[in-house]
Design a protein around this motif. Structure first.
Motif, PDB file in Angstrom:
ATOM      1  N   SER A 111       0.813  -1.226   0.000  1.00  0.00           N
ATOM      2  CA  SER A 111       0.000   0.000   0.000  1.00  0.00           C
ATOM      3  C   SER A 111       0.838   1.264   0.000  1.00  0.00           C
ATOM      4  O   SER A 111       0.300   2.371  -0.016  1.00  0.00           O
ATOM      5  N   LEU A 112       2.155   1.137   0.024  1.00  0.00           N
ATOM      6  CA  LEU A 112       3.020   2.316  -0.044  1.00  0.00           C
ATOM      7  C   LEU A 112       2.961   2.924  -1.441  1.00  0.00           C
ATOM      8  O   LEU A 112       2.829   2.207  -2.434  1.00  0.00           O
ATOM      9  N   TYR A 113       3.085   4.231  -1.512  1.00  0.00           N
ATOM     10  CA  TYR A 113       2.993   4.940  -2.793  1.00  0.00           C
ATOM     11  C   TYR A 113       4.376   5.093  -3.425  1.00  0.00           C
ATOM     12  O   TYR A 113       5.273   5.697  -2.838  1.00  0.00           O
ATOM     13  N   VAL A 114       4.532   4.536  -4.626  1.00  0.00           N
ATOM     14  CA  VAL A 114       5.808   4.618  -5.341  1.00  0.00           C
ATOM     15  C   VAL A 114       5.797   5.738  -6.373  1.00  0.00           C
ATOM     16  O   VAL A 114       6.827   6.050  -6.974  1.00  0.00           O
ATOM     17  N   ALA A 115       4.634   6.330  -6.590  1.00  0.00           N
ATOM     18  CA  ALA A 115       4.460   7.495  -7.464  1.00  0.00           C
ATOM     19  C   ALA A 115       3.134   8.126  -7.067  1.00  0.00           C
ATOM     20  O   ALA A 115       2.309   7.487  -6.407  1.00  0.00           O
ATOM     21  N   PRO A 116       2.897   9.377  -7.418  1.00  0.00           N
ATOM     22  CA  PRO A 116       1.623  10.006  -7.059  1.00  0.00           C
ATOM     23  C   PRO A 116       0.434   9.177  -7.553  1.00  0.00           C
ATOM     24  O   PRO A 116       0.299   8.903  -8.749  1.00  0.00           O
ATOM     25  N   GLY A 117      -0.404   8.745  -6.605  1.00  0.00           N
ATOM     26  CA  GLY A 117      -1.596   7.982  -6.948  1.00  0.00           C
ATOM     27  C   GLY A 117      -1.347   6.519  -7.284  1.00  0.00           C
ATOM     28  O   GLY A 117      -2.298   5.791  -7.600  1.00  0.00           O
ATOM     29  N   LEU A 178      11.097   4.019   1.990  1.00  0.00           N
ATOM     30  CA  LEU A 178      12.306   4.733   2.392  1.00  0.00           C
ATOM     31  C   LEU A 178      13.501   4.098   1.677  1.00  0.00           C
ATOM     32  O   LEU A 178      14.192   3.243   2.223  1.00  0.00           O
ATOM     33  N   PHE A 179      13.720   4.510   0.438  1.00  0.00           N
ATOM     34  CA  PHE A 179      14.807   3.930  -0.341  1.00  0.00           C
ATOM     35  C   PHE A 179      16.161   4.444   0.159  1.00  0.00           C
ATOM     36  O   PHE A 179      16.304   5.614   0.526  1.00  0.00           O
ATOM     37  N   ASN A 180      17.161   3.552   0.142  1.00  0.00           N
ATOM     38  CA  ASN A 180      18.513   3.963   0.503  1.00  0.00           C
ATOM     39  C   ASN A 180      19.272   4.422  -0.743  1.00  0.00           C
ATOM     40  O   ASN A 180      18.696   4.537  -1.822  1.00  0.00           O
ATOM     41  N   GLU A 181      20.561   4.679  -0.582  1.00  0.00           N
ATOM     42  CA  GLU A 181      21.349   5.210  -1.699  1.00  0.00           C
ATOM     43  C   GLU A 181      21.470   4.219  -2.856  1.00  0.00           C
ATOM     44  O   GLU A 181      21.789   4.595  -3.984  1.00  0.00           O
ATOM     45  N   GLU A 186      14.723  -1.661   2.584  1.00  0.00           N
ATOM     46  CA  GLU A 186      14.905  -2.916   3.296  1.00  0.00           C
ATOM     47  C   GLU A 186      15.056  -2.711   4.792  1.00  0.00           C
ATOM     48  O   GLU A 186      15.402  -1.628   5.270  1.00  0.00           O
ATOM     49  N   ILE A 187      14.809  -3.803   5.529  1.00  0.00           N
ATOM     50  CA  ILE A 187      15.037  -3.834   6.971  1.00  0.00           C
ATOM     51  C   ILE A 187      15.056  -5.294   7.413  1.00  0.00           C
ATOM     52  O   ILE A 187      14.431  -6.150   6.775  1.00  0.00           O
ATOM     53  N   THR A 188      15.781  -5.567   8.485  1.00  0.00           N
ATOM     54  CA  THR A 188      15.751  -6.922   9.041  1.00  0.00           C
ATOM     55  C   THR A 188      14.503  -7.083   9.901  1.00  0.00           C
ATOM     56  O   THR A 188      13.955  -6.098  10.426  1.00  0.00           O
ATOM     57  N   VAL A 189      14.061  -8.312  10.040  1.00  0.00           N
ATOM     58  CA  VAL A 189      12.881  -8.555  10.871  1.00  0.00           C
ATOM     59  C   VAL A 189      13.176  -8.220  12.325  1.00  0.00           C
ATOM     60  O   VAL A 189      12.279  -7.836  13.089  1.00  0.00           O
ATOM     61  N   GLU A 190      14.441  -8.341  12.719  1.00  0.00           N
ATOM     62  CA  GLU A 190      14.832  -7.983  14.083  1.00  0.00           C
ATOM     63  C   GLU A 190      14.647  -6.492  14.339  1.00  0.00           C
ATOM     64  O   GLU A 190      14.155  -6.079  15.399  1.00  0.00           O
ATOM     65  N   ARG A 209      -0.615   5.155   9.523  1.00  0.00           N
ATOM     66  CA  ARG A 209       0.279   4.120   9.022  1.00  0.00           C
ATOM     67  C   ARG A 209       1.701   4.652   9.034  1.00  0.00           C
ATOM     68  O   ARG A 209       1.927   5.857   8.836  1.00  0.00           O
ATOM     69  N   PHE A 210       2.659   3.758   9.263  1.00  0.00           N
ATOM     70  CA  PHE A 210       4.049   4.165   9.097  1.00  0.00           C
ATOM     71  C   PHE A 210       4.854   3.020   8.486  1.00  0.00           C
ATOM     72  O   PHE A 210       4.379   1.885   8.394  1.00  0.00           O
ATOM     73  N   THR A 211       6.037   3.349   8.035  1.00  0.00           N
ATOM     74  CA  THR A 211       6.937   2.359   7.477  1.00  0.00           C
ATOM     75  C   THR A 211       8.331   2.602   8.013  1.00  0.00           C
ATOM     76  O   THR A 211       8.607   3.650   8.639  1.00  0.00           O
ATOM     77  N   VAL A 212       9.209   1.650   7.810  1.00  0.00           N
ATOM     78  CA  VAL A 212      10.572   1.749   8.308  1.00  0.00           C
ATOM     79  C   VAL A 212      11.541   1.279   7.233  1.00  0.00           C
ATOM     80  O   VAL A 212      11.171   0.546   6.318  1.00  0.00           O
ATOM     81  N   GLY A 213      12.786   1.686   7.344  1.00  0.00           N
ATOM     82  CA  GLY A 213      13.822   1.254   6.414  1.00  0.00           C
ATOM     83  C   GLY A 213      15.146   1.862   6.787  1.00  0.00           C
ATOM     84  O   GLY A 213      15.220   2.815   7.567  1.00  0.00           O
ATOM     85  N   TYR A 214      16.206   1.311   6.236  1.00  0.00           N
ATOM     86  CA  TYR A 214      17.561   1.833   6.526  1.00  0.00           C
ATOM     87  C   TYR A 214      17.866   3.070   5.682  1.00  0.00           C
ATOM     88  O   TYR A 214      17.233   3.311   4.678  1.00  0.00           O
TER      89      TYR A 214
END
Length: 214
Positions: A111-117, A178-181, A186-190, A209-214
């Motif tokens: 459900s995250l948005y990768v482009a408008p709409g 939250l894309f990295n360089e 990505e993120i570990t399950v830990e 809603r929120f999301t996480v990433g490195y």
């Protein structure tokens, strides 16, 4: 904190269980076979409960400070879409019946948005084998957004969720990956488990809603 954890024997559930016990939480692990978690701890209570039996589940949840739902209807389930939606709504109803106000739902990245709409699950490159589950999680988020009785939070994990190291260092966002360089989300399950319990302690994303990433 007294935490009720639904789906405690799954990929995410086991990580949340370990993190919660390390933080000294009193945890009630709820699953069809909670003993499969394979953990002995004085602060751990195991309960066998069927999420479809709302009254029984509500009784198991009563008296806790928060509920984390890591419910998964099974990626190989031919009725995955309907079972995920119905199961998630049954859990939501049981939490309300129990009198617990705080609910954190572990959903999906679709459900995250990768482009408008444009949400990830609707993009051309989204893998067909994950489509039913991701669509169900997206549609359940829309249901949850109408919930005004509970202090709910919906967590979209990183697109690439994998086992690894617990670092405690990651970024949080809301509706976009939250894309990295390297262009990876990505993120570990830990570390996902760290983010889940941080949110229960800090209440930064209540009714969001929120999301996480490195």
């Amino acid at each position: 904190m007294k935490l009720a954890l639904i789906g405690a024997t799954g990929f995410v559930g086991k990580a949340v269980l370990n993190e919660a016990l390390q933080r000294g939480y009193e945890v009630t692990a709820i699953a069809r076979n909670p003993q499969a978690a394979g953990i002995n701890n004085d602060k751990l209570k195991t309960v066998t409960a069927d999420i479809w039996d709302t009254d029984n589940l509500a009784a198991a949840l009563k008296g806790h400070d928060a509920v984390v739902s890591a419910f998964n209807a099974g990626w190989t389930n031919p009725n995955l879409y309907n079972d995920f939606l119905k199961g998630s709504e049954a859990i939501q109803q049981a939490v309300k019946q129990s009198g617990v106000k705080r609910l954190l739902v572990v959903g999906g990245a679709g459900s995250l948005y990768v482009a408008p709409g444009l949400q990830l699950v609707d993009s051309p490159q989204f893998p067909a084998e994950w489509k039913a589950g991701a669509t169900a999680a997206r549609d359940y988020l829309n249901i949850l957004k109408k919930e005004d009785e509970l202090d709910w939070t919906f967590l979209s994990p990183a697109i690439n969720l994998h086992p690894g190291e617990r670092t405690g260092k990651f970024r949080t966002g809301t509706d976009e990956p939250l894309f990295n360089e390297k262009g990876q989300h990505e993120i570990t399950v830990e570390d996902l488990a760290v983010a889940i319990l941080n949110e229960l302690e800090n209440n930064e994303f209540v009714k969001r809603r929120f999301t996480v990433g490195y």
